[in-house]
Motif scaffolding. Structure first.
Motif, mmCIF file in Angstrom:
data_model
loop_
_atom_site.group_PDB
_atom_site.id
_atom_site.type_symbol
_atom_site.label_atom_id
_atom_site.label_comp_id
_atom_site.label_asym_id
_atom_site.label_seq_id
_atom_site.Cartn_x
_atom_site.Cartn_y
_atom_site.Cartn_z
ATOM 1 N N SER A 60 -1.281 3.694 9.851
ATOM 2 C CA SER A 60 -0.512 2.752 9.039
ATOM 3 C C SER A 60 -0.708 3.043 7.559
ATOM 4 O O SER A 60 -1.783 3.437 7.129
ATOM 5 N N VAL A 61 0.345 2.867 6.811
ATOM 6 C CA VAL A 61 0.318 3.036 5.362
ATOM 7 C C VAL A 61 0.516 1.654 4.768
ATOM 8 O O VAL A 61 1.567 1.038 4.950
ATOM 9 N N TRP A 62 -0.514 1.148 4.104
ATOM 10 C CA TRP A 62 -0.460 -0.216 3.572
ATOM 11 C C TRP A 62 0.003 -0.192 2.117
ATOM 12 O O TRP A 62 -0.311 0.723 1.372
ATOM 13 N N PRO A 63 0.759 -1.225 1.728
ATOM 14 C CA PRO A 63 1.254 -1.254 0.348
ATOM 15 C C PRO A 63 0.132 -1.453 -0.659
ATOM 16 O O PRO A 63 -0.902 -2.024 -0.335
ATOM 17 N N ASP A 64 0.356 -0.970 -1.848
ATOM 18 C CA ASP A 64 -0.578 -1.161 -2.954
ATOM 19 C C ASP A 64 0.213 -1.760 -4.112
ATOM 20 O O ASP A 64 0.910 -1.051 -4.828
ATOM 21 N N SER A 65 0.125 -3.078 -4.237
ATOM 22 C CA SER A 65 0.891 -3.764 -5.277
ATOM 23 C C SER A 65 0.136 -3.822 -6.598
ATOM 24 O O SER A 65 0.681 -4.262 -7.596
ATOM 25 N N GLY A 66 -1.141 -3.416 -6.559
ATOM 26 C CA GLY A 66 -1.978 -3.545 -7.744
ATOM 27 C C GLY A 66 -2.743 -4.858 -7.763
ATOM 28 O O GLY A 66 -3.607 -5.069 -8.608
ATOM 29 N N ASP A 67 -2.445 -5.756 -6.826
ATOM 30 C CA ASP A 67 -3.110 -7.048 -6.698
ATOM 31 C C ASP A 67 -3.964 -7.003 -5.431
ATOM 32 O O ASP A 67 -3.455 -7.189 -4.327
ATOM 33 N N LYS A 68 -5.257 -6.710 -5.587
ATOM 34 C CA LYS A 68 -6.129 -6.512 -4.426
ATOM 35 C C LYS A 68 -6.169 -7.725 -3.506
ATOM 36 O O LYS A 68 -6.208 -7.583 -2.292
ATOM 37 N N GLU A 69 -6.149 -8.912 -4.084
ATOM 38 C CA GLU A 69 -6.188 -10.129 -3.259
ATOM 39 C C GLU A 69 -4.925 -10.230 -2.395
ATOM 40 O O GLU A 69 -4.993 -10.477 -1.198
ATOM 41 N N PHE A 70 -3.761 -10.016 -3.015
ATOM 42 C CA PHE A 70 -2.503 -10.055 -2.264
ATOM 43 C C PHE A 70 -2.482 -8.968 -1.194
ATOM 44 O O PHE A 70 -2.117 -9.225 -0.043
ATOM 45 N N ASP A 71 -2.853 -7.742 -1.575
ATOM 46 C CA ASP A 71 -2.829 -6.627 -0.628
ATOM 47 C C ASP A 71 -3.750 -6.888 0.553
ATOM 48 O O ASP A 71 -3.401 -6.605 1.702
ATOM 49 N N GLY A 72 -4.935 -7.429 0.286
ATOM 50 C CA GLY A 72 -5.876 -7.737 1.358
ATOM 51 C C GLY A 72 -5.335 -8.797 2.305
ATOM 52 O O GLY A 72 -5.462 -8.678 3.530
ATOM 53 N N GLU A 73 -4.711 -9.827 1.761
ATOM 54 C CA GLU A 73 -4.136 -10.888 2.595
ATOM 55 C C GLU A 73 -2.949 -10.363 3.388
ATOM 56 O O GLU A 73 -2.786 -10.693 4.562
ATOM 57 N N PHE A 74 -2.115 -9.532 2.772
ATOM 58 C CA PHE A 74 -0.975 -8.919 3.465
ATOM 59 C C PHE A 74 -1.467 -8.137 4.679
ATOM 60 O O PHE A 74 -0.964 -8.304 5.794
ATOM 61 N N ARG A 75 -2.456 -7.300 4.452
ATOM 62 C CA ARG A 75 -2.995 -6.476 5.544
ATOM 63 C C ARG A 75 -3.628 -7.345 6.622
ATOM 64 O O ARG A 75 -3.452 -7.096 7.816
#
Length: 99
Positions: A60-75
């Motif tokens: 899987s390729v996870w998005p990197d929005s630059g917002d670690k908190e958002f990215d972690g919750e998304f994943r």
């Protein structure tokens, strides 16, 4: 984005697919799967079926929005959903490591 839309990327199957105007349909997608291990390799001389087997197990390729908190919750949200859909051995959910 997947390699089809961003040739510099190596991911063929998993990842972001931007909106493509195909006339009657307009689709935007983000493809994830249960595989967190590195994508199996294949050779150009392998059979088409062997190549498809490797691609279908693409990491899987996870998005990197630059917002670690958002990215972690998304994943986390999508990983939990994948656990529901992919039971592991002995009835236990397949585990996908979180950030």
């Amino acid at each position: 984005a997947v390699k089809k839309h961003e040739p510099r990327n190596s991911n063929i199957y998993r990842g972001y697919g931007p909106v493509v105007d195909s006339g009657t349909q307009h689709k935007e997608m983000f493809n994830i799967g249960p595989h967190e291990a590195p994508t199996p390799t294949y050779q150009q001389t392998d059979s088409p079926l062997d190549k498809l087997r490797a691609i279908s197990r693409e990491q899987s390729v996870w998005p990197d929005s630059g917002d670690k908190e958002f990215d972690g919750e998304f994943r986390k949200v999508f990983s939990e959903g994948m656990k529901i859909r992919m039971p592991g051995r002995n009835g236990h959910s397949a585990l996908i490591p979180l950030l």
